[in-house]
Write an enzyme that holds these catalytic residues in place. Structure first.
Site, PDB file in Angstrom:
ATOM      1  N   LYS A   1       0.830  -1.223   0.000  1.00 42.15           N
ATOM      2  CA  LYS A   1       0.000   0.000   0.000  1.00 42.15           C
ATOM      3  C   LYS A   1       0.857   1.262   0.000  1.00 42.15           C
ATOM      4  O   LYS A   1       0.756   2.111   0.898  1.00 42.15           O
ATOM      5  CB  LYS A   1      -0.971   0.031   1.185  1.00 42.15           C
ATOM      6  CG  LYS A   1      -2.022  -1.057   1.133  1.00 42.15           C
ATOM      7  CD  LYS A   1      -3.097  -0.860   2.185  1.00 42.15           C
ATOM      8  CE  LYS A   1      -4.087  -1.979   2.229  1.00 42.15           C
ATOM      9  NZ  LYS A   1      -3.534  -3.256   2.758  1.00 42.15           N
TER      10      LYS A   1
ATOM     11  N   GLY B   1       6.227   9.771  -6.069  1.00 41.81           N
ATOM     12  CA  GLY B   1       6.847   8.775  -6.929  1.00 41.81           C
ATOM     13  C   GLY B   1       8.267   8.417  -6.545  1.00 41.81           C
ATOM     14  O   GLY B   1       8.625   7.232  -6.491  1.00 41.81           O
ATOM     15  N   ASN B   2       9.088   9.411  -6.257  1.00 41.57           N
ATOM     16  CA  ASN B   2      10.491   9.130  -5.950  1.00 41.57           C
ATOM     17  C   ASN B   2      10.636   8.290  -4.683  1.00 41.57           C
ATOM     18  O   ASN B   2      11.447   7.352  -4.644  1.00 41.57           O
ATOM     19  CB  ASN B   2      11.274  10.447  -5.802  1.00 41.57           C
ATOM     20  CG  ASN B   2      12.761  10.199  -5.644  1.00 41.57           C
ATOM     21  OD1 ASN B   2      13.405   9.646  -6.538  1.00 41.57           O
ATOM     22  ND2 ASN B   2      13.301  10.567  -4.491  1.00 41.57           N
ATOM     23  N   THR B   3       9.855   8.590  -3.666  1.00 40.29           N
ATOM     24  CA  THR B   3       9.919   7.827  -2.416  1.00 40.29           C
ATOM     25  C   THR B   3       9.393   6.410  -2.623  1.00 40.29           C
ATOM     26  O   THR B   3       9.979   5.434  -2.142  1.00 40.29           O
ATOM     27  CB  THR B   3       9.126   8.551  -1.311  1.00 40.29           C
ATOM     28  OG1 THR B   3       9.689   9.862  -1.152  1.00 40.29           O
ATOM     29  CG2 THR B   3       9.180   7.801   0.010  1.00 40.29           C
TER      30      THR B   3
HETATM   31  P1  BMP Z   1      -8.324 -10.847   7.366  1.00 39.95           P
HETATM   32  O1  BMP Z   1      -9.051 -11.738   6.349  1.00 39.95           O
HETATM   33  O2  BMP Z   1      -7.570 -11.583   8.392  1.00 39.95           O
HETATM   34  O3  BMP Z   1      -9.219  -9.780   7.926  1.00 39.95           O
HETATM   35  O4  BMP Z   1      -7.175 -10.073   6.530  1.00 39.95           O
HETATM   36  C1  BMP Z   1      -7.453  -9.170   5.496  1.00 39.95           C
HETATM   37  C2  BMP Z   1      -6.193  -8.763   4.774  1.00 39.95           C
HETATM   38  O5  BMP Z   1      -6.555  -7.900   3.687  1.00 39.95           O
HETATM   39  C3  BMP Z   1      -5.200  -7.997   5.616  1.00 39.95           C
HETATM   40  O6  BMP Z   1      -3.893  -8.346   5.193  1.00 39.95           O
HETATM   41  C4  BMP Z   1      -5.465  -6.533   5.277  1.00 39.95           C
HETATM   42  O7  BMP Z   1      -4.297  -5.755   5.348  1.00 39.95           O
HETATM   43  C5  BMP Z   1      -5.960  -6.616   3.851  1.00 39.95           C
HETATM   44  N1  BMP Z   1      -6.942  -5.570   3.481  1.00 39.95           N
HETATM   45  C6  BMP Z   1      -8.163  -5.450   4.112  1.00 39.95           C
HETATM   46  O8  BMP Z   1      -8.490  -6.224   5.009  1.00 39.95           O
HETATM   47  N2  BMP Z   1      -9.023  -4.460   3.719  1.00 39.95           N
HETATM   48  C7  BMP Z   1      -8.745  -3.575   2.728  1.00 39.95           C
HETATM   49  O9  BMP Z   1      -9.563  -2.725   2.403  1.00 39.95           O
HETATM   50  C8  BMP Z   1      -7.510  -3.703   2.076  1.00 39.95           C
HETATM   51  C9  BMP Z   1      -6.621  -4.708   2.449  1.00 39.95           C
HETATM   52  O10 BMP Z   1      -5.489  -4.843   1.809  1.00 39.95           O
END
Ligand code: BMP
Length: 252
Positions: A95, A100-102
Site C-alpha cells: 500500500k 513517486g520518488n519515495t
Molecule cells: P483478514 O481476512 O484476516 O481480515 O485479513 C485481510 C487482509 O486484507 C489484511 O492483510 C489486510 O491488510 C488486507 N486488506 C483489508 O483487510 N481491507 C482492505 O480494504 C484492504 C486490504 O489490503
C-alpha cells in the site's frame, strides 16, 4: 444484481498485461479465485503456510514488513521456490502512499527489495498518476476502497481513484468493497465465512456476497485461513466456495 458478469475467459481476451494474464490463467487452470493473506510474523510460519495452501491459491498476499526475522536469503528465496512449485503469484500488500520518488525507493531498496520478487503490489493512488510510474515491471492493484469501518474512501474518493487506476498502464486492478469497471480486476478482502468483524474495524462478507453483488474476481482471505486449526482444509473450503460463487455469478 441481475446483470451478468464478465467471465475470466473474456477478461483474458481483453488484457495484454502479463500479470493479469497469469492471474486469470492460473484461476482457470486451478479453478480457484482465492488469494491467501499470509499475515504471520515469522519466516517459518510464512513458508509453512505457503506450502500448505499453495496448491489451492492463485496468489499469496504478504505484508513482508511484519516478518520479524526477515532475511532475503532465508525468507524470499524459499518463498519463491514454493510459489514456482505450486504455481501461485506473490502479491506484496505494501500500500504505497507517497510521492513517486519515495515509492520508487521503497519498492527497490531497503532490506525487502520488493521489486526483485513481487509479481504485483498494492498501492494507494493518493499520490497521483505519476506516483505509479515506478512500478513498471510489476502489476499494480490500486486501493480504491477499504473494508474497515469508517474508511475515508467515500464515493467521490473512489470515483477519482478509479480515474487514476483506469488510465495508468501499470494498474491491473483495484481493491474495493464496491463494484468497479470490469476492465479492471477486482480484488476483495474482508472475506470470512465465520465472522462478521474482528473488533478492530474490519468488516466481513461471504464469498457469495462479493461475487454476486460486486462481481469480484478474486477473494482475499487472511484469518479465515491462517488462524484456522487446519489451514489447508480451510483454503480448500474458501477455494470451493469462491469458485462456486463465481460460477453462480455467471448465471443470470
Ligand atoms: P483478514 O481476512 O484476516 O481480515 O485479513 C485481510 C487482509 O486484507 C489484511 O492483510 C489486510 O491488510 C488486507 N486488506 C483489508 O483487510 N481491507 C482492505 O480494504 C484492504 C486490504 O489490503
Amino acid at each position: 444484481e441481475e446483470e451478468t458478469r464478465v467471465s475470466y475467459e473474456q477478461k483474458l481476451n481483453n488484457t495484454q498485461h502479463s500479470v493479469s494474464r497469469k492471474l486469470l490463467e492460473t484461476a482457470l487452470s486451478k479453478k480457484s479465485n482465492l488469494i491467501a493473506s499470509a499475515d504471520v510474523t515469522t519466516t517459518q510460519e510464512l513458508l509453512a503456510l505457503a506450502e500448505k495452501v499453495g496448491p489451492h491459491i492463485i496468489a499469496l498476499k504478504t505484508h513482508i514488513d511484519i516478518i520479524s526475522d526477515f532475511e532475503y536469503e532465508k525468507t524470499i528465496i524459499p518463498l519463491k521456490e514454493i510459489a514456482a512449485r505450486h504455481q501461485f503469484l506473490l502479491m506484496e500488500d505494501r500500500k504505497f502512499a507517497d510521492i513517486g520518488n519515495t515509492q520508487e525507493l521503497q519498492f527497490t531498496s531497503g532490506v525487502f527489495k520488493i521489486t526483485d520478487w513481487a509479481d504485483f503490489v498494492t498501492s494507494q493512488v493518493i499520490g497521483g498518476f505519476e506516483s505509479l510510474d515506478c512500478f513498471k515491471n510489476v502489476g499494480v492493484v490500486a486501493i480504491v476502497g477499504m473494508s474497515s469501518k469508517g474508511a475515508l474512501t467515500t464515493a467521490s474518493y473512489r470515483e477519482e481513484a478509479l480515474k487514476v487506476a483506469l488510465s495508468h498502464p501499470n494498474v491491473i486492478g483495484g481493491v474495493s468493497q464496491n463494484k468497479i469497471p470490469e476492465d479492471l480486476l477486482l480484488f476483495t478482502p474482508g472475506v470470512n465465512l465465520a465472522d462478521s468483524g474482528d473488533g478492530k474495524g474490519q468488516q466481513y462478507n461471504t464469498p457469495e456476497h462479493v461475487f454476486k453483488t460486486l462481481h469480484t474476481d478474486f477473494i482475499i482471505v487472511g484469518r479465515g485461513i491462517y488462524k484456522s486449526d487446519d489451514p489447508e482444509a480451510s483454503a480448500i473450503t474458501y477455494k470451493t466456495e469462491g469458485w462456486n460463487a463465481y460460477i453462480n455469478s455467471l448465471i443470470k
